[in-house]
Design an enzyme around this catalytic site. Structure first.
Site, PDB file in Angstrom:
ATOM      1  CB  ALA A  66      37.680  11.073  44.893  1.00  0.00           C
ATOM      2  N   GLY A 112      38.389  10.465  39.755  1.00  0.00           N
ATOM      3  CA  GLY A 112      37.000  10.053  39.851  1.00  0.00           C
ATOM      4  C   GLY A 112      36.080  10.811  38.924  1.00  0.00           C
ATOM      5  CD  GLU A 115      37.942   6.048  38.503  1.00  0.00           C
ATOM      6  OE1 GLU A 115      38.206   4.848  38.547  1.00  0.00           O
ATOM      7  OE2 GLU A 115      38.006   6.811  39.492  1.00  0.00           O
ATOM      8  CD  GLU A 135      42.774   7.976  39.702  1.00  0.00           C
ATOM      9  OE1 GLU A 135      41.547   8.118  39.694  1.00  0.00           O
ATOM     10  OE2 GLU A 135      43.483   8.106  38.668  1.00  0.00           O
TER      11      GLU A 135
END
Length: 259
Positions: A66, A112, A115, A135
């Site tokens: 992200a 992300g 994900e 993360e």
């Protein structure tokens, strides 16, 4: 469909979605997530689309994470809202789509990005791809379903190891632990995804949607068996069921219409 951060094209019933931020390693910013949400909704309601291939521009990254700068000063409440909105509009929307999504992982799938790939129904990785959820190195945890979907795919012990160490795994190791379906050379990545979807395209569209819903329900609902029973019953009301049975009896290939 015209987007700033996505390349979108439909060919022979397949929607090709390419996250087109190659210089930023295809990182997910707000605009990209908004465009993805629109494209996912379009795929779900458009009969012409029988399946989706999601990939990243270039050969370095599927999605390298992200855009951290966008939320570096968020409060706890803002962080929670960010995760909720993203999950509802993009990640859960992919998983709950009636159309099969295949992630074609063409390089780094981190944070992300992984994900996003895990939200897809299937994953194919190029042989040079690297996957991970880093993360905790930022003082965060995955917020777009990563803790849940990684556990579902590889089991609790391996998920906790990968998340808490922030380690990356190679494409080959990802296949061994069930994180990806196939590993192929970069040049074969899209064609392998097409091969799978071209087989699915021969099947009854409403039955495919019912199957996806039932499988997802096995994980997300209290009683997935009941979802399966309900979807099984609904299939009997379709024209495709009648066509499938007729074709079987007449020893010919069925012609499904999605009705």
């Amino acid at each position: 469909m015209a987007y700033q951060n996505l390349i979108s094209e439909i060919k022979e019933g397949i929607l090709y979605l390419t996250i087109n931020r190659e210089k930023a390693l295809n990182a997910l910013n707000k605009e990209t997530l908004t465009e993805l949400a629109e494209a996912i909704a379009f795929a779900g309601k458009t009969n012409e689309v029988r399946g989706v291939i999601l990939t990243g521009a270039g050969e370095k990254a599927f999605v390298a994470g992200a855009d951290i700068k966008e939320f570096s000063d968020y409060s706890g409440k803002q962080g929670e809202e960010l995760a909720q909105k993203g999950q509802d509009a993009v990640f859960n929307a992919i998983e709950n789509s009636p159309k099969p999504f295949i992630a074609a992982i063409n390089g780094f799938a981190l944070g992300g990005g992984l994900e996003l790939a895990m939200a897809c129904h299937m994953r194919i990785a190029s042989d040079h791809a690297k996957l991970g959820l880093p993360e905790v190195t930022l003082g965060l945890i995955p917020g777009y379903g990563g803790t849940q979907r990684l556990t579902q795919l590889v089991g609790k012990g391996k998920a906790i190891e990968l998340i808490t160490t922030a380690g990356m795994v190679s494409a080959v190791d990802a296949e061994k632990i069930g994180l990806v379906n196939y590993v192929v050379p970069q040049t074969d990545l899209i064609s392998k995804a097409e091969e799978i979807l071209n087989i699915i395209k021969q099947r009854a569209p409403l039955a495919v949607a019912a199957a996806i819903k039932s499988v997802v329900s096995s994980i997300n609902d209290v009683n997935g068996y009941q979802t399966e029973i309900s979807e099984f019953g609904k299939c009997f009301e379709t024209e495709d069921f009648k066509e499938g049975v007729s074709a079987f009896v007449e020893k010919r290939k069925p012609v499904f219409t999605g009705n």
